[in-house]
Design a protein around this motif. Structure first.
Motif, short mmCIF file in Angstrom:
data_model
loop_
_atom_site.label_atom_id
_atom_site.label_comp_id
_atom_site.label_asym_id
_atom_site.label_seq_id
_atom_site.Cartn_x
_atom_site.Cartn_y
_atom_site.Cartn_z
N GLU A 1 0.83 -1.20 0.00
CA GLU A 1 0.00 0.00 0.00
C GLU A 1 0.86 1.25 0.00
O GLU A 1 0.55 2.25 -0.66
N THR A 2 1.98 1.22 0.75
CA THR A 2 2.88 2.37 0.80
C THR A 2 3.54 2.61 -0.55
O THR A 2 3.72 3.76 -0.97
N GLN B 1 2.02 4.98 -3.12
CA GLN B 1 2.14 6.42 -2.96
C GLN B 1 3.30 6.98 -3.78
O GLN B 1 3.43 8.19 -3.94
N GLU C 1 -7.44 0.71 -2.23
CA GLU C 1 -6.20 1.12 -1.58
C GLU C 1 -5.36 2.03 -2.48
O GLU C 1 -4.61 2.88 -1.98
N GLN D 1 -6.89 5.44 -1.87
CA GLN D 1 -6.51 5.93 -0.55
C GLN D 1 -5.05 6.36 -0.50
O GLN D 1 -4.71 7.40 0.08
N ALA D 2 -4.17 5.57 -1.13
CA ALA D 2 -2.74 5.87 -1.12
C ALA D 2 -2.44 7.16 -1.86
O ALA D 2 -1.63 7.98 -1.38
N LYS E 1 -4.49 9.66 -2.35
CA LYS E 1 -5.04 10.77 -1.57
C LYS E 1 -4.14 11.11 -0.38
O LYS E 1 -3.87 12.28 -0.08
N LYS E 2 -3.64 10.08 0.30
CA LYS E 2 -2.77 10.27 1.46
C LYS E 2 -1.47 10.96 1.06
O LYS E 2 -0.90 11.75 1.83
#
Length: 262
Positions: free
Chosen positions: A4-5, A8, A43, A46-47, A49-50
């Motif tokens: 998930e990281t 990004q 995910e 979400q990634a 967006k984060k």
């Protein structure tokens, strides 16, 4: 770092791409589908967006296509189209040399030069080097070795250190990978040998285009759920790409129709 990281990242390395694929293809069948695909899409959003990043146009088109359906299926090629992956590694999945099943089969014949039924690490390394050269890219030998090792880890489903035809075929987009269709119709060795001898009507040890046509017609009739007789010409053209001057020998046809026996 988790898969998930990695999502990004502005650019994903070959190793990170492998980790992402391995994480989301949780059942190891070579595809993301159903819940796996939905988890990836959620995910990914979400990634990004984060990390304060918008979805790229490619990502947005992907989400629009697969985000609202539960019957979607993607392979490694489709994933590579949307992730910002290291350029040289990405070329393996976009190479025009593998734009169809027929092209893939011809490439397989070239690199499985000893007709062993698999490509070992050295043959794979030559294969990858050739793809890069066709794209006018030069990389250091150490990087090519790294890519070879990662490709083995990605595609070597049975962990035997070499790639079989169906394993390397994951380089094809899902819709082009006709071998998927034949997974459900493979025969045990005894059945396959009996079928080969039946359709090798003149007993010369190989099947020609006309004999293969008869064999495939019967297979389509018996397996209408997996095989579409309207695609008979495509099936035949792709399989005959494995032939030697129009002669399709038992070992080559076995790659398509004979299941491994444990």
């Amino acid at each position: 770092m988790t898969a998930e990281t990695h999502l990004q990242g502005v650019e994903i390395s070959a190793a990170q791409f492998f980790e992402i694929w391995h994480h989301y293809d949780s059942d190891g069948n070579g595809y993301m589908d159903g819940k796996e695909l939905q988890n990836f899409i959620q995910e990914l959003q979400q990634a990004r967006k984060k990390a304060g990043l918008d979805l790229t146009p490619e990502m947005k088109a992907f989400v629009d296509q697969y985000g609202k359906t539960t019957d979607g299926k993607i392979g490694i090629v489709e994933l590579a189209q949307i992730l910002p992956t290291e350029e040289n590694f990405l070329l393996f999945f976009r190479c025009q040399q593998l734009k169809s099943s027929e092209d893939f089969m011809q490439t397989w014949r070239k690199y499985d030069s000893d007709h062993s039924g698999f490509i070992d690490s050295e043959e794979l390394k030559s294969f990858l080097k050739d793809l890069l050269q066709k794209a006018n890219k030069q990389i250091e030998d150490s990087k090519l070795t790294e890519y070879t090792e990662i490709m083995l880890r990605m595609f070597d489903a049975n962990n035997d250190g070499k790639l079989e035809l169906t394993e390397l075929a994951r380089l094809l987009p899902v819709q082009e990978n006709f071998l998927i269709k034949f997974q459900g119709v493979k025969m045990c060795a005894k059945e396959f040998n009996k079928a080969f001898e039946m359709y090798d009507q003149d007993g010369n040890g190989y099947i020609d285009e006309h004999e293969l046509d008869a064999l495939l017609k019967d297979l389509c009739e018996k397996n209408k759920k997996e095989l579409d007789i309207n695609n008979l010409a495509t099936y035949k053209k792709s399989i005959m790409a494995l032939s030697d001057g129009g002669k399709l020998y038992r070992a080559e046809l076995a790659l398509i129709l004979c299941a491994e026996e444990n």
